[in-house]
Design an enzyme around this catalytic site. Structure first.
Site, PDB file in Angstrom:
ATOM      1  CG  ASP A 299     -12.286  32.776  29.643  1.00 54.29           C
ATOM      2  OD1 ASP A 299     -12.670  32.711  28.459  1.00 54.29           O
ATOM      3  OD2 ASP A 299     -11.427  32.013  30.109  1.00 54.29           O
ATOM      4  CD  GLU A 498     -11.284  26.432  27.475  1.00 51.09           C
ATOM      5  OE1 GLU A 498     -12.056  26.701  28.401  1.00 51.09           O
ATOM      6  OE2 GLU A 498     -11.377  26.980  26.353  1.00 51.09           O
TER       7      GLU A 498
HETATM    8  C1  BGC Z   1     -16.367  26.661  21.897  1.00 50.51           C
HETATM    9  C2  BGC Z   1     -15.002  27.208  21.617  1.00 50.51           C
HETATM   10  C3  BGC Z   1     -14.547  28.117  22.708  1.00 50.51           C
HETATM   11  C4  BGC Z   1     -14.650  27.405  24.003  1.00 50.51           C
HETATM   12  C5  BGC Z   1     -14.286  28.320  25.101  1.00 50.51           C
HETATM   13  C6  BGC Z   1     -16.425  26.048  23.256  1.00 50.51           C
HETATM   14  O1  BGC Z   1     -17.742  25.679  23.552  1.00 50.51           O
HETATM   15  O2  BGC Z   1     -16.706  25.695  20.941  1.00 50.51           O
HETATM   16  O3  BGC Z   1     -15.091  27.929  20.443  1.00 50.51           O
HETATM   17  O4  BGC Z   1     -13.267  28.608  22.522  1.00 50.51           O
HETATM   18  O5  BGC Z   1     -15.968  26.938  24.215  1.00 50.51           O
HETATM   19  O6  BGC Z   1     -14.429  27.701  26.344  1.00 50.51           O
HETATM   20  C1  BGC Z   2     -10.869  30.196  27.388  1.00 55.29           C
HETATM   21  C2  BGC Z   2     -10.055  31.395  26.986  1.00 55.29           C
HETATM   22  C3  BGC Z   2     -10.361  31.769  25.557  1.00 55.29           C
HETATM   23  C4  BGC Z   2     -11.854  31.940  25.371  1.00 55.29           C
HETATM   24  C5  BGC Z   2     -12.248  32.290  23.961  1.00 55.29           C
HETATM   25  C6  BGC Z   2     -12.315  30.378  27.070  1.00 55.29           C
HETATM   26  O1  BGC Z   2     -13.055  29.259  27.424  1.00 55.29           O
HETATM   27  O2  BGC Z   2     -10.719  29.981  28.788  1.00 55.29           O
HETATM   28  O3  BGC Z   2      -8.697  31.128  27.154  1.00 55.29           O
HETATM   29  O4  BGC Z   2      -9.678  32.936  25.240  1.00 55.29           O
HETATM   30  O5  BGC Z   2     -12.511  30.748  25.731  1.00 55.29           O
HETATM   31  O6  BGC Z   2     -12.150  31.212  23.106  1.00 55.29           O
END
Ligand code: BGC
Ligand code: BGC
Length: 815
Positions: A299, A498
């Site tokens: 991830d 998240e």
């Molecule tokens: C980004 C997202 C990303 C996420 C993943 C963020 O900082 O802007 O694009 O999906 O992090 O954790």
């Molecule tokens: C998230 C994932 C996601 C990835 C890409 C991560 O922070 O936990 O679920 O697929 O970002 O955006």
């Protein structure tokens, strides 16, 4: 930690699982051929995944990167209104770059991964379906299969061939900010969704290669992401191995059997060990014992949290069993260091070859090697992008996901011809309707222009009621000058993604409200609205938009009918269908949704809780159900004194930030990127990463005038009890050489916009390390702040060139 004897007995507890996509000897021998010809550099390139804002098609060619991703809120050319044609152009460019044969290159197709977690939600104009929790309520596998096919088709239309979905988390503590990505509390059930989603996305029912309009599916996040203590995102899951398997492992067995080609590792830890670094879980259990032969992907920078690793250097993550490392910005460093790690013997060539074999195997299976760029097929799929046909599936999904919890005196369905008052801001608010992962990562800062095909819940109610000869009035704040026959109050959570969605309590509109057993904000707009209609004898239907079961007993008690609509997505009109009768229809549209989780009976969950409504509960129209008033435990019953978290690891409701120049305030939304304000850019804010993404602000002043940075909840807070308890305003700062000596810290109250003092009293200058600042509330009081009425509990002000990183803002007791 497990000792080796435990490991032997442990691994045998996991079931070998056969995938519907078998190993194909002809593919394996083509891989053998490629492995002989690819250089070490090219091989490692296959294992590194950069993000499209930081990775160009030329990088893919020059460094041989095997895949790219785009994160939530990331678009081709960084244009949020990039069309699906723009996406497709970029996908084609990436593909072409990977297939170039000049300079003696061996072509290996690249793939692009996205989080299409409720439809192809990052692309303007896509069909956005309800979040998984709503599909869990709908519990209709034919419908889920259709949604998977629509999503795959819209992704295919953009040339994006890998989906970081489905999430097969089993959420346990709903304070977790990703609860809505979980289909159900029942692992078996989640397994059925996994099977159906994977089959629909990959369209691999014939057990062989993928068909047209298909994308690769990813099961995530392996393993235990939904079982963390306190529902903390990226937290610790402490369970014995059999429980880990039965609760959180089960969905993977079905998903892998259905042919899922990727599994994403979880940020969380199991019994103290980060999953990303666990050779036992990733290699022994998942690959060797379960028999998963696809790609394990890490991830977002997840490798950097493994002991001994940084973003740019991490042999342990490969050695644990990760095949592709998602390293959005720092891919170049990791690429070089990994090559050196192999040369130095820190990662064996055998491990690299195994990882590359898996990547190539999946690419062969997905038909990426065979296809000329499928221009024609993509064109066909594009014709259906955001189509009326897909929208109809979304409407069905919304309607079937609705759960009716209360229907006193058979108020629903509302008969035709009535005067309906719709109240509450959520009725006409796409942010709350869509939830997180909707054009932007957090789902904040979106507007109707971002979702051209979307209908709000209000529009849907209007259409349905007016066609049937009724009338609809709307009042966002509930103020009315008419006497409607019935009121519909639509309210709900702000969107989040998240850890930004992690909460201390399940109580609706309670965030930052209660502390030490006392009400702090005295604010409960939805409840007040419901009660005010009731006091005028207007029957009330409540519609609750939420990404998790919430403690809303007071709202339920005060309403006549109560509908949980989750986060329905772009087809808001689905909500009105079973609520309002339409004489033209011969069949009654009924409520079909049933709760996929227990509905809590108190704000803070505990193992021994009762529930207000059990998993599986949901009324149909005509059910005879007299609901007694539900308990409304006072906040005072919740244990302990809790700090008032203002900005810790991310935003939580109801806090927001503002920049102020010449008494003009500008609200800055999370995820808004760099924002500057004032004719001469007097003040500027951007978010950055200290421990995790976007957990800090960098505030800079350019010296061309006075400007302030403010944090507030849009309401006056009474902080007196914090002062009485001896609490402090706490935050961490990093002051660099730009200088912070001319920054003032203070608070703003209703009577006085700013009262404060020099931050220098509490900060050592330019130490270039993070420092903890603790300022007793009494200090603010002696500077003139009226603590009984604080609008902005943190204000930073300056008129000189200066800058400061700020993180972790809270009001708390300090020792
Ligand atoms: C980004 C997202 C990303 C996420 C993943 C963020 O900082 O802007 O694009 O999906 O992090 O954790
Ligand atoms: C998230 C994932 C996601 C990835 C890409 C991560 O922070 O936990 O679920 O697929 O970002 O955006």
């Amino acid at each position: 930690m497990l000792d080796s004897t435990d490991i032997e007995t442990g691994v045998g507890q996991w079931p070998p699982t056969e995938s519907i996509i078998p190993v194909d000897p002809s593919i394996e021998s083509r891989i053998d051929g490629l492995l002989e010809r690819l250089s070490l550099e090219r091989k490692v390139g296959q294992l590194i995944q950069g993000e499209i804002q930081h990775t160009t098609p030329d990088d893919v060619f020059r460094f041989g990167l095997g895949s790219v991703l785009s994160g939530g809120g990331s678009f081709p050319g960084n244009k949020r209104h990039a069309t699906h044609h723009d996406w497709r152009e970029l996908a084609r460019e990436f593909h072409r770059a990977s297939m170039r044969t000049d300079e003696g290159r061996i072509p290996v197709p690249v793939f692009w991964g996205v989080d299409a977690v409720h439809g192809h939600n990052n692309v303007r104009g896509a069909t956005v379906f309800p979040h998984n929790i709503g599909l869990g309520a709908a519990n209709n596998m034919d419908l889920v299969a259709k949604i998977a096919r629509c999503t795959a088709s819209e992704m295919y239309a953009t040339g994006v061939r890998c989906n970081f979905s489905p999430s097969v988390s089993v959420a346990h503590d709903f304070r977790w900010g990703r609860t809505y990505e979980s289909y159900s509390t029942n692992p078996q059930h989640v397994g059925e969704y996994a099977r159906t989603m994977v089959t629909g996305l990959q369209n691999n029912t014939d057990g062989l290669l993928f068909g047209e309009e298909t994308v690769m599916a990813t099961l995530k996040h392996f393993i235990g992401d939904g079982g963390t203590e306190g529902g903390m995102d990226r937290g610790e899951t402490s369970l014995d191995e059999a429980t880990l398997r039965d609760r959180h492992g089960l969905p993977y067995f079905s998903g892998i059997a259905a042919g899922a080609q990727l599994v994403m590792a979880s940020f969380s830890s199991w019994n103290g060990e980060a999953v990303h670094g666990s050779h036992y879980l990733l290699t022994r259990v998942l690959k060797e014992q379960i028999g998963f032969d696809g790609i394990i992907i890490s991830d977002w920078n997840g490798h950097s949290f493994v002991p001994g690793c940084s973003k740019v250097s991490c042999a342990p993550v490969f050695n644990a069993g990760v095949d592709i490392v998602m390293v959005p910005q720092d891919w170049h460093g990791l690429l070089e260091n990994t090559i050196s790690d192999v040369e130095a013997g820190l990662i064996s060539m055998e491990r690299i070859d195994d990882a590359v074999r898996r990547v190539l195997r999946v690419k062969f299976r997905a038909g990426l090697f065979e296809d000329e760029w499928p221009e024609q097929e993509i064109e066909v799929a594009a014709g259906n992008f955001g189509s009326a046909e897909h929208h109809a599936v979304a409407v069905q999904a919304v309607q079937e996901s609705l759960v009716l919890l209360k229907n006193k005196n058979a108020l629903l369905p509302v008969s035709s011809g009535q005067h309906v008052l719709v109240a509450g801001d959520a009725a006409s608010n796409l942010e709350k309707q869509m939830g997180g992962w909707s054009l932007t990562w957090q789902g904040r800062d979106v507007s109707p222009g971002d979702f051209p095909h979307a209908k709000t819940i209000l529009q849907g109610i209007k259409d349905r009621v007016e066609v049937a000869g009724g009338k609809v009035s709307y009042s966002a704040d509930g103020e009315i000058d008419c006497e409607p026959d019935v009121a519909v109050v639509v309210f709900g959570e702000q969107p989040y993604a998240e850890w930004h969605g992690d909460r201390d309590t399940l109580e609706f509109e309670a965030d930052a409200k209660s502390w030490g057993g006392k009400d702090l904000l005295h604010q409960r707009p939805a409840l007040d609205m419901i009660r005010s209609f009731k006091s005028r004898s207007i029957p009330v239907i409540s519609i609750c938009l939420c990404g998790r079961p919430l403690f809303v007993n007071p709202e339920i008690n005060a309403s006549d009918a109560f509908v949980v609509a989750w986060q329905p997505g772009s087809a808001g009109e689905g909500v009105a269908l079973p609520i309002f009768e339409s004489p033209g229809e011969n069949e009654l549209i009924d409520f079909k949704g049933r709760l996929p989780f227990d509905w809590p009976d108190r704000p803070i969950p505990s193992e021994t809780d009762g529930v207000s409504f059990p998993h599986g509960f949901g009324l149909s129209l005509g059910d005879n159900c007299d609901l007694d008033d539900l308990p409304e435990p006072a906040i005072a019953q919740t244990p302990g004194l809790r700090p008032l978290n203002i900005f810790t690891r991310g935003f939580s409701e109801p806090w927001s930030t503002m920049l102020e120049v010449n008494q003009n305030q500008h609200r800055v939304l999370p995820g808004a990127g760099v924002r500057s304000v004032g004719d001469r850019e007097v003040i500027r804010i951007e978010t950055g990463d200290r421990d995790i993404q976007e957990d800090s602000w960098l505030i800079s002043w350019n010296g061309n005038g006075e400007a302030s940075f403010l944090v507030g909840a849009g309401i006056a807070l009474n902080l007196e009890m914090f002062r009485n308890a001896g609490a402090s305003l706490c935050f961490d700062v990093l002051a660099d050489d730009t200088g912070s000596s001319d920054i003032f810290v203070g608070m703003g109250s209703t009577q006085k916009p700013f009262a404060g003092f020099s931050l220098q009293e509490y900060v050592n200058q330019a130490s270039n390390t993070w420092q903890a600042v603790q300022i007793p509330l009494s200090r603010f009081e002696s500077a003139g702040v009226n603590l009984s009425s604080v609008l902005y509990p943190l204000v930073l002000r300056s008129d000189s060139a200066s800058s400061l990183w700020v993180n972790s803002v809270r009001i708390a007791l300090t020792s």
